[in-house]
Design a protein around this motif. Structure first.
Motif, mmCIF file in Angstrom:
data_model
loop_
_atom_site.group_PDB
_atom_site.id
_atom_site.type_symbol
_atom_site.label_atom_id
_atom_site.label_comp_id
_atom_site.label_asym_id
_atom_site.label_seq_id
_atom_site.Cartn_x
_atom_site.Cartn_y
_atom_site.Cartn_z
ATOM 1 N N CYS A 41 0.823 -1.217 0.000
ATOM 2 C CA CYS A 41 0.000 0.000 0.000
ATOM 3 C C CYS A 41 0.854 1.262 0.000
ATOM 4 C CB CYS A 41 -0.943 -0.014 1.196
ATOM 5 S SG CYS A 41 -2.047 -1.435 1.167
ATOM 6 N N MET A 42 1.881 1.240 -0.821
ATOM 7 C CA MET A 42 2.800 2.375 -0.929
ATOM 8 C C MET A 42 2.572 3.123 -2.228
ATOM 9 S SD MET A 42 6.795 1.680 -1.274
ATOM 10 C CE MET A 42 8.085 2.886 -1.132
ATOM 11 N N ARG A 43 1.954 2.417 -3.186
ATOM 12 C CA ARG A 43 1.731 3.033 -4.503
ATOM 13 C C ARG A 43 0.263 2.884 -4.899
ATOM 14 N NH1 ARG A 43 6.993 0.607 -5.161
ATOM 15 N NH2 ARG A 43 8.511 2.276 -5.414
ATOM 16 N N LEU A 44 -0.605 3.282 -3.992
ATOM 17 C CA LEU A 44 -2.044 3.204 -4.261
ATOM 18 C C LEU A 44 -2.427 4.265 -5.303
ATOM 19 C CD1 LEU A 44 -3.098 2.772 -0.538
ATOM 20 C CD2 LEU A 44 -3.410 1.058 -2.340
ATOM 21 N N PRO A 45 -3.607 4.110 -5.949
ATOM 22 C CA PRO A 45 -4.023 5.147 -6.904
ATOM 23 C C PRO A 45 -4.050 6.511 -6.210
ATOM 24 C CG PRO A 45 -5.511 3.263 -6.978
ATOM 25 C CD PRO A 45 -4.580 3.021 -5.838
ATOM 26 N N ARG A 46 -3.576 7.534 -6.929
ATOM 27 C CA ARG A 46 -3.499 8.870 -6.339
ATOM 28 C C ARG A 46 -4.414 9.843 -7.076
ATOM 29 N NH1 ARG A 46 2.644 10.207 -6.719
ATOM 30 N NH2 ARG A 46 2.409 8.997 -8.609
ATOM 31 N N LEU A 47 -4.741 10.946 -6.386
ATOM 32 C CA LEU A 47 -5.616 11.948 -6.999
ATOM 33 C C LEU A 47 -4.900 12.706 -8.103
ATOM 34 C CD1 LEU A 47 -7.417 13.322 -3.817
ATOM 35 C CD2 LEU A 47 -8.450 12.015 -5.681
ATOM 36 N N TYR A 73 -2.967 -10.614 2.268
ATOM 37 C CA TYR A 73 -1.851 -9.931 2.942
ATOM 38 C C TYR A 73 -1.788 -8.498 2.423
ATOM 39 C CZ TYR A 73 2.687 -9.412 5.234
ATOM 40 O OH TYR A 73 3.713 -9.002 6.069
ATOM 41 N N PHE A 74 -1.915 -7.526 3.335
ATOM 42 C CA PHE A 74 -1.929 -6.108 2.984
ATOM 43 C C PHE A 74 -0.831 -5.413 3.799
ATOM 44 C CE2 PHE A 74 -5.980 -7.948 2.100
ATOM 45 C CZ PHE A 74 -6.371 -7.382 0.886
ATOM 46 N N ASP A 75 0.061 -4.755 3.084
ATOM 47 C CA ASP A 75 1.259 -4.205 3.726
ATOM 48 C C ASP A 75 1.259 -2.680 3.658
ATOM 49 O OD1 ASP A 75 4.318 -4.481 4.464
ATOM 50 O OD2 ASP A 75 4.224 -3.151 2.721
ATOM 51 N N THR A 76 1.222 -2.049 4.820
ATOM 52 C CA THR A 76 1.283 -0.592 4.850
ATOM 53 C C THR A 76 2.435 -0.170 5.763
ATOM 54 O OG1 THR A 76 -0.010 1.422 5.243
ATOM 55 C CG2 THR A 76 -0.446 -0.408 6.732
ATOM 56 N N ALA A 77 2.568 1.129 5.992
ATOM 57 C CA ALA A 77 3.606 1.636 6.894
ATOM 58 C C ALA A 77 3.216 3.034 7.334
ATOM 59 C CB ALA A 77 4.962 1.675 6.196
ATOM 60 N N PHE A 78 3.823 3.459 8.441
ATOM 61 C CA PHE A 78 3.513 4.758 9.048
ATOM 62 C C PHE A 78 3.621 5.892 8.023
ATOM 63 C CE2 PHE A 78 4.542 8.544 11.552
ATOM 64 C CZ PHE A 78 3.617 8.460 12.574
ATOM 65 N N GLY A 79 4.653 5.847 7.200
ATOM 66 C CA GLY A 79 4.915 6.993 6.339
ATOM 67 C C GLY A 79 4.339 6.925 4.930
ATOM 68 N N TYR A 80 3.802 5.789 4.512
ATOM 69 C CA TYR A 80 3.354 5.684 3.121
ATOM 70 C C TYR A 80 2.275 6.716 2.819
ATOM 71 C CZ TYR A 80 5.652 1.064 2.733
ATOM 72 O OH TYR A 80 6.555 0.039 2.709
ATOM 73 N N HIS A 81 2.359 7.258 1.620
ATOM 74 C CA HIS A 81 1.392 8.290 1.181
ATOM 75 C C HIS A 81 1.267 9.392 2.236
ATOM 76 C CE1 HIS A 81 -0.175 6.539 -2.571
ATOM 77 N NE2 HIS A 81 -0.003 5.373 -1.990
ATOM 78 N N MET A 275 0.391 -2.257 -6.181
ATOM 79 C CA MET A 275 -0.465 -2.188 -7.370
ATOM 80 C C MET A 275 -1.250 -0.883 -7.384
ATOM 81 S SD MET A 275 -1.564 -6.183 -7.338
ATOM 82 C CE MET A 275 -0.971 -6.887 -5.816
ATOM 83 N N SER A 276 -1.163 -0.184 -8.510
ATOM 84 C CA SER A 276 -1.740 1.164 -8.582
ATOM 85 C C SER A 276 -3.025 1.234 -9.388
ATOM 86 C CB SER A 276 -0.736 2.132 -9.209
ATOM 87 O OG SER A 276 0.481 2.067 -8.546
ATOM 88 N N ASN A 277 -3.402 0.154 -10.024
ATOM 89 C CA ASN A 277 -4.670 0.162 -10.773
ATOM 90 C C ASN A 277 -5.170 -1.276 -10.937
ATOM 91 O OD1 ASN A 277 -3.370 -1.005 -13.129
ATOM 92 N ND2 ASN A 277 -2.489 1.026 -13.468
#
Ligand code: SF4
Ligand code: SF4
Length: 395
Positions: A41-47, A73-81, A275-277
């Motif tokens: 979840c570091m490169r999710l679709p962006r506005l 399995y969903f991977d995020t982090a404090f600083g992403y986005h 994944m971004s799309n």
């Protein structure tokens, strides 16, 4: 207790989970099934292409398709986005039963250097993700400069306490240091249940990924793969490297070879892809559900592609953006390197100038005062000021 033997992960299972069947691995000798593909979840679709703000509607579709296809399995982090990733993924997964997915997040070690308390950060993370525990919890981006800090504040002790309280089911760390440090981390602490490595065929043949993976196998620690497509660069490649793959399999994406390379390794628990799309989700799922084992001929081919790519690959930036927050002048370092790499792959100067012109003048390479603050946090050990200067020279 140290994990006994390496290569304990049983062969993959195939099991439907609501939608298209997806392949699973099992965590060591337990019944815990982890999808072979995880959503980073570091490169999710962006506005917008310029900012980090998430397009929640599109991103929700990505998450739903991933989940319905069996990704658990969903991977995020404090600083992403810019801190929004945790909030988003918590909300996006809220409608699904908590026990049906694994949520991973990471402790930002660099904040602890500034005096922040790990307890406070962890509490914020649970609140942002709207959960009472993380299934996998990591020290984020452990590098050679972090060893002393980790020891002095006994961060492994804190991680152990989270596990004992049931607030982190499995504990580990993501890694960007030297193989020697990885070995010390495994030897000095017996608590790691997994380690997240940057592993792809480029770093395998031209960097230390193989050595690091072998160390984990030796200690019996499952590997979670990050950057299997190296920030997308093994998908775009350069024209000569891409031609090799196109000639061999014109109907297959370059990314699919990169995903297969990582996923076929026996001690890899899951391969995280940012994944971004929806197309990327579908392509990755079809790859992971197909025959992932590479033939000897395909291994040779990827070795050649890596060499060809290296000849043109100038700055190994993965666009992680860790450097940006360190820069006193707000230089958009990854954007400059992306423009530079466009040129170095095509050799068409217009590719550089067009992309460079889109970077605001107060954050382009000319704003760099060569203070070096960014360099210590770059997981790829890029000599950032020097490379920014090279980019400027192109103008
Ligand atoms: S070296 Fe340049 S880019 Fe890096 S932190 Fe300093 S001013 Fe920013
Ligand atoms: S220069 Fe290094 S820290 Fe900055 S975005 Fe690229 S890889 Fe990440």
């Amino acid at each position: 207790m140290r994990f006994s033997a390496a290569r304990q992960i049983p062969p993959m299972l195939t099991e439907p989970n609501g939608g298209t069947p997806v392949k699973y691995n099992t965590y060591k000798n337990t019944q815990q099934k982890i999808s072979k593909l995880g959503l980073g979840c570091m490169r999710l679709p962006r506005l917008s292409a310029e900012g980090e703000a998430i397009d929640w509607e599109q991103a929700q579709r990505v998450v739903d398709l991933a989940y319905e296809s069996g990704i658990n399995y969903f991977d995020t982090a404090f600083g992403y986005h810019d801190g929004e990733s945790e909030r988003f993924i918590g909300a996006a997964l809220k409608k699904y039963p908590r026990e049906s997915f694994n949520l991973a997040s990471k402790m930002p070690i660099w904040k602890l250097r500034d005096g922040a308390k790990p307890e406070d950060i962890f509490a914020q993370q649970l609140e942002k993700c709207q959960v009472e525990y993380f299934d996998f919890y990591l020290m984020h981006a452990v590098g050679d400069n972090d060893e002393e800090l980790i020891k002095s504040i006994d961060l492994p002790g804190f991680m152990r306490s989270l596990k004992a309280q049931g607030r982190a089911k499995r504990i580990g760390f993501s890694f960007h240091g030297s193989p020697a440090l990885l070995r010390r981390m495994c030897e000095n602490y017996d608590c790691w249940e997994f380690v997240q490595l940057q592993l792809n065929y480029y770093d395998w043949y031209d960097n230390t990924a193989k050595e690091e993976y072998d160390i984990l196998c030796e200690f019996g620690i499952p590997c979670i793969v990050m950057e299997p497509v190296r920030g997308g660069s093994l998908h775009t490649l350069n024209s000569d490297a891409k031609a090799l793959l196109d000639e061999y399999a014109p109907d297959k994406s370059a990314a699919s070879f990169a995903i297969r390379f990582a996923a076929e390794l026996p001690d890899v628990l899951t391969v995280l892809s940012g994944m971004s799309n929806l197309e990327q989700v579908k392509d990755n799922i079809s790859t992971i559900n197909g025959d992932i084992d590479l033939s000897a001929e395909e291994h040779e081919l990827l070795k050649k592609v890596a060499l060809e790519f290296r000849r043109n690959f100038t700055v190994p930036c993965t666009a992680c953006k860790y450097c940006i927050s360190e820069c006193p002048n707000g230089v958009d370092i990854p954007a400059v390197f992306a423009a530079y790499n466009k040129y170095s792959m095509s050799r068409d100067l217009d590719d550089f100038t067009d992309a460079y012109a889109k970077i605001p003048s107060d954050s382009n390479a000319s704003a760099c005062i060569a203070c070096g603050a960014c360099q210590s946090v770059c997981p790829q050990s890029i000599e950032i000021p020097k490379k920014l200067k090279k980019a400027l020279e192109l103008l």
